[in-house]
Scaffold this active site. Structure first.
Site, PDB file in Angstrom:
ATOM      1  N   CYS A 186     -26.782   0.556  17.776  1.00 60.87           N
ATOM      2  CA  CYS A 186     -26.114   1.815  18.273  1.00 60.87           C
ATOM      3  C   CYS A 186     -25.629   2.686  16.556  1.00 60.87           C
ATOM      4  CB  CYS A 186     -24.880   1.614  18.921  1.00 60.87           C
ATOM      5  SG  CYS A 186     -23.752   3.068  19.322  1.00 60.87           S
ATOM      6  N   CYS A 187     -25.913   3.765  16.566  1.00 63.02           N
ATOM      7  CA  CYS A 187     -25.500   4.457  15.369  1.00 63.02           C
ATOM      8  C   CYS A 187     -24.420   5.607  15.546  1.00 63.02           C
ATOM      9  CB  CYS A 187     -26.764   4.981  14.633  1.00 63.02           C
ATOM     10  SG  CYS A 187     -27.689   6.307  15.567  1.00 63.02           S
ATOM     11  N   SER A 188     -23.726   5.374  16.429  1.00 58.93           N
ATOM     12  CA  SER A 188     -22.539   6.427  16.771  1.00 58.93           C
ATOM     13  C   SER A 188     -21.321   5.746  16.395  1.00 58.93           C
ATOM     14  CB  SER A 188     -22.629   6.772  18.140  1.00 58.93           C
ATOM     15  OG  SER A 188     -21.632   7.712  18.443  1.00 58.93           O
TER      16      SER A 188
END
Length: 74
Positions: A14-16
């Site tokens: 996840c890159c949020s």
């Protein structure tokens, strides 16, 4: 997870920055319960050192990932 054979490896990321590592891990757990699947955490991932996490800027801790092994049976 429903398509992964026992002993298979699942890596998910996840890159949020809106979803912290705990929330992301809970999402994986919810999916494992739904599958149903038993996962063994093999490795936890984060961003590389050239993208440092600054404690006073939470948005800088944006990348998190986990690698799991699907255990046989449930």
């Amino acid at each position: 997870m429903k398509l992964l054979a026992p002993g298979g490896i699942l890596s998910t990321f996840c890159c949020s920055h809106h979803a912290g590592a705990d929330l992301f891990r809970e999402s994986v757990l919810d999916a494992a319960i739904d599958a149903p699947a038993t996962l063994r955490l093999m490795q936890q991932h984060g961003q590389r050192a050239d993208h440092p996490v600054l404690l006073n800027i939470p948005e800088t801790e944006y990348l998190k990932g986990f690698t799991y092994e699907l255990l046989p049976g449930r």
